[in-house]
Design an enzyme around this catalytic site. Structure first.
Site, PDB file in Angstrom:
ATOM      1  N   PHE A 169      -6.303  -2.406  -6.462  1.00 49.40           N
ATOM      2  CA  PHE A 169      -5.090  -3.096  -5.990  1.00 49.40           C
ATOM      3  C   PHE A 169      -4.872  -2.965  -4.482  1.00 49.40           C
ATOM      4  O   PHE A 169      -5.268  -1.969  -3.884  1.00 49.40           O
ATOM      5  CB  PHE A 169      -3.863  -2.418  -6.619  1.00 49.40           C
ATOM      6  CG  PHE A 169      -3.405  -3.004  -7.923  1.00 49.40           C
ATOM      7  CD1 PHE A 169      -3.750  -4.274  -8.313  1.00 49.40           C
ATOM      8  CD2 PHE A 169      -2.578  -2.262  -8.753  1.00 49.40           C
ATOM      9  CE1 PHE A 169      -3.297  -4.805  -9.516  1.00 49.40           C
ATOM     10  CE2 PHE A 169      -2.121  -2.776  -9.958  1.00 49.40           C
ATOM     11  CZ  PHE A 169      -2.489  -4.054 -10.334  1.00 49.40           C
ATOM     12  N   GLU A 170      -4.160  -3.924  -3.910  1.00 47.00           N
ATOM     13  CA  GLU A 170      -3.658  -3.853  -2.518  1.00 47.00           C
ATOM     14  C   GLU A 170      -4.774  -3.600  -1.500  1.00 47.00           C
ATOM     15  O   GLU A 170      -4.613  -2.856  -0.548  1.00 47.00           O
ATOM     16  CB  GLU A 170      -2.586  -2.756  -2.384  1.00 47.00           C
ATOM     17  CG  GLU A 170      -1.453  -2.825  -3.381  1.00 47.00           C
ATOM     18  CD  GLU A 170      -0.550  -4.044  -3.189  1.00 47.00           C
ATOM     19  OE1 GLU A 170      -0.704  -4.739  -2.188  1.00 47.00           O
ATOM     20  OE2 GLU A 170       0.295  -4.283  -4.054  1.00 47.00           O
ATOM     21  N   GLY A 171      -5.894  -4.237  -1.722  1.00 49.02           N
ATOM     22  CA  GLY A 171      -7.063  -3.981  -0.875  1.00 49.02           C
ATOM     23  C   GLY A 171      -7.813  -2.790  -1.453  1.00 49.02           C
ATOM     24  O   GLY A 171      -7.234  -1.724  -1.625  1.00 49.02           O
ATOM     25  N   ARG A 200       0.830  -1.210   0.000  1.00 48.07           N
ATOM     26  CA  ARG A 200       0.000   0.000   0.000  1.00 48.07           C
ATOM     27  C   ARG A 200       0.862   1.258   0.000  1.00 48.07           C
ATOM     28  O   ARG A 200       0.581   2.218  -0.719  1.00 48.07           O
ATOM     29  CB  ARG A 200      -0.925  -0.015   1.225  1.00 48.07           C
ATOM     30  CG  ARG A 200      -2.070  -0.980   1.063  1.00 48.07           C
ATOM     31  CD  ARG A 200      -2.776  -1.332   2.369  1.00 48.07           C
ATOM     32  NE  ARG A 200      -3.784  -2.351   2.085  1.00 48.07           N
ATOM     33  CZ  ARG A 200      -4.276  -3.194   2.979  1.00 48.07           C
ATOM     34  NH1 ARG A 200      -3.859  -3.160   4.231  1.00 48.07           N
ATOM     35  NH2 ARG A 200      -5.185  -4.085   2.623  1.00 48.07           N
TER      36      ARG A 200
END
Length: 594
Positions: A404-406, A266
């Site tokens: 992306f990334e959560g 993140r």
């Protein structure tokens, strides 16, 4: 990285503590080495990657693979790999700068980022000595390329709902993996995959899986909206034989690796969005100066100037807050003993302290880039919709970052959830502060605000922190354990927290710069800080009001709204004239200038 030695800052503590300008890291603190690393990366991206972007977009992955090897020869893949395993072992600011500069490479930056970040870091942080010795030297050099396989067709945000299984064979030599991993970046040419599977269908565990292992294959390339130049395929595991020594970390502790890697992912994604936002602004400013309508450059029109000023201001806030987080990593890791610094688990734990800030960086950075990309297309008009213009690709590529990334929604829910968890553990005295604020608010009197630079902004920040405590405290009191089901309230709280962090970051950065080199040299910073804080405060007020109306009614609501009015009372500034001044500098330089 800070100039004065200080106690290590706790994640999320910015909400309740005053922070000194000297204690935060800002881009003005880059060393000569940092600047040199940035220049080397930028030259590689412009001269070596730039000419091949169109071919890479057409899935010519041989070029991607060759360029990654060349990046490895320059040391650009080994920043986060310890020296004893063939890397450079650079500080986190150096690796951040490399990531920012790669953003200009379009989808190739994703191939790079997946390799050095989520692909390699699980082994850097959680691998044992044998695993690190076997894999890291070739990953740092670019001889081998890494990928990360977590997502499945049925489990995205709910990563622990994975269906892929692992069973130890009768001989006890190999784990047999079965399942499918979806949307795996670098899968066309990756040699090494970090794969998550449930041992005996229940113990969520990580494995290092090589492409050449029996039973490992990939599906066809996915057809995507953007990031076309990155490889995205399904990883197929059909009775895949993985040596038992390739189990990464501990049995059943795969979630520890996954969540720690997500924190870094993140943050790194946030860093990348800074580079993308700066590029979008640069292209938009150049085009605005060149394009003539009604017998004059469109740069002369104040609505175009407003767009450029908004893009620059949002980018300044993102850059300030995200590099501030990088500085927090450095301070935290600098406090570790020499032995602890060599222990990847300790490093990951140090970064995990700032999980809140990492989520904020990801959300704010991705939404800033989306905004800048959108406005860059708008400034280009019809040409911005044409594929031969770079802004068209930036616009399509940008959209994935909010997923992306959560997803940004998941990250918004994580922020207040983590804050409340820290409060319950006694790590952040939030509840005490909220109780104290209740008494203070009933007797609150209007405050005289000074007229010196940043005084108004500091006052708005102080009030913003009180508004956060009031809204979050009201929610916690009213809903208690059921607060997790009030997702709209939690999202509003997360947005207030984000605005507070960004407001404070721009204020501290500008204050620090003025203290070093004077007001005149930092006028652009001051203008952007004033505009950002004014508009962020307006957004905070709207989030707070919406939340209070949802939580209270009758006399209680009227009292709350009355208190909110007290907290938001201020003399607004003329943002229109300040934006025109900001745009003037952007257009003169045709780039992001601070």
């Amino acid at each position: 990285m800070s100039e004065t030695k200080q106690e290590v800052v706790k994640g999320g503590s910015f909400l309740i503590e005053d922070v000194a300008a000297e204690s935060v890291f800002t881009p003005e603190d880059f060393t000569e080495e940092h600047i040199m690393i940035g220049k080397t990366t930028e030259e590689f991206v412009i001269n070596e990657v730039g000419p091949h972007i169109e071919e890479i977009e057409k899935h010519n992955f041989d070029i991607s693979r060759r360029l990654l090897s060349e990046a490895g020869e320059l040391g650009l893949l080994g920043a986060d790999v310890p020296e004893e395993y063939g890397g450079l072992g650079l500080d986190k600011i150096s690796s951040s700068i490399i990531t920012e500069k790669f953003a200009r490479a379009g989808a190739f930056s994703l191939s790079y980022g997946a390799h050095v970040g989520i692909g390699s870091l699980p082994i850097v942080f959680f691998g044992n000595h044998e695993q690190k010795s076997k894999y890291l030297p070739s990953l740092a050099s670019g001889e081998k390329i890494a990928a990360y396989a977590l997502t499945e067709p049925g489990s995205g945000s709910d990563a622990l709902g994975a269906k892929t299984t692992a069973v130890l064979n009768e001989a006890g030599t190999h784990y047999v993996l079965n399942g499918e991993k979806q949307w795996i970046t670098n899968s066309a040419f990756a040699d090494v995959f970090v794969v998550y599977a449930k041992i005996d269908g229940e113990h969520f565990t990580a494995f290092i899986v090589e492409k050449e292992y029996e039973g490992v294959s990939t599906g066809p390339e996915e057809k995507k909206m953007g990031i076309k130049g990155s490889s995205t395929r399904t990883l197929i595991l059909e009775d895949a034989l993985v040596p038992k020594e390739n189990l990464l970390g501990e049995v059943g502790k795969g979630h520890v690796i996954a969540f720690n890697i997500l924190n870094v992912g993140r943050y790194k994604l946030g860093i990348g969005t800074i580079g993308g936002s700066k590029r979008a602004l640069e292209l938009a400013a150049k085009y605005a100066n060149e394009r003539k309508q009604f017998k004059q450059p469109i740069a002369r029109f104040t609505l175009i100037q407003e767009k450029l000023a908004n893009m620059a201001t949002a980018t300044y806030a993102a850059e300030s807050s995200i590099y501030r987080t990088g500085g927090l990593f450095e301070d935290r890791l600098g406090g570790l003993s020499e032995e602890e610094q060599k222990d990847g688990r300790e490093v990951a734990k140090g970064i995990a302290e700032y999980a809140i800030e990492c989520s904020l960086n990801k959300v704010f950075g991705s939404e800033t880039l989306d905004y800048c990309a959108d406005e860059a297309v708008q400034i280009h008009g019809g040409y911005g919709f044409m594929a031969e213009y770079e802004v068209e690709r930036i616009y399509r590529d940008s959209r994935i970052n909010r997923i992306f990334e959560g997803t940004n929604e998941i990250n918004r829910l994580l922020v207040p959830g983590t804050i409340l968890r820290k409060a319950m553990k006694g790590e952040l005295p939030l509840l005490e502060k909220a109780m104290k604020l209740q008494e203070e608010l009933m007797m609150m009197m209007p405050e005289e605000v000074g007229t010196e630079p940043l005084e108004q902004e500091k006052y708005l920040l102080k009030m913003a922190k009180k508004i956060f405590l009031m809204v979050a405290g009201t929610g916690a009191q009213k809903y208690q354990q059921k607060l997790q089901h009030e997702q709209e309230i939690l999202s509003n709280v997360a947005d207030i927290v984000s605005e507070v962090f960004s407001m404070e970051s721009v204020i501290l950065r500008t204050e620090k710069a003025i203290g070093k080199t004077g007001l005149e040299k930092n006028n652009q910073k001051l203008l952007m800080t004033q505009v950002f804080c004014q508009e962020a405060f307006n957004r905070i007020e709207a989030h707070a009001k919406e939340s209070l109306v949802a939580m209270e009614e009758g006399d209680s609501l009227r009292t709350m709204i009355s208190i909110l009015r007290k907290l938001t009372r201020h003399t607004p500034i003329n943002v229109i004239t300040k934006k025109r001044e900001i745009a003037e500098v952007v257009l003169a330089e045709e780039s992001y200038v601070v």
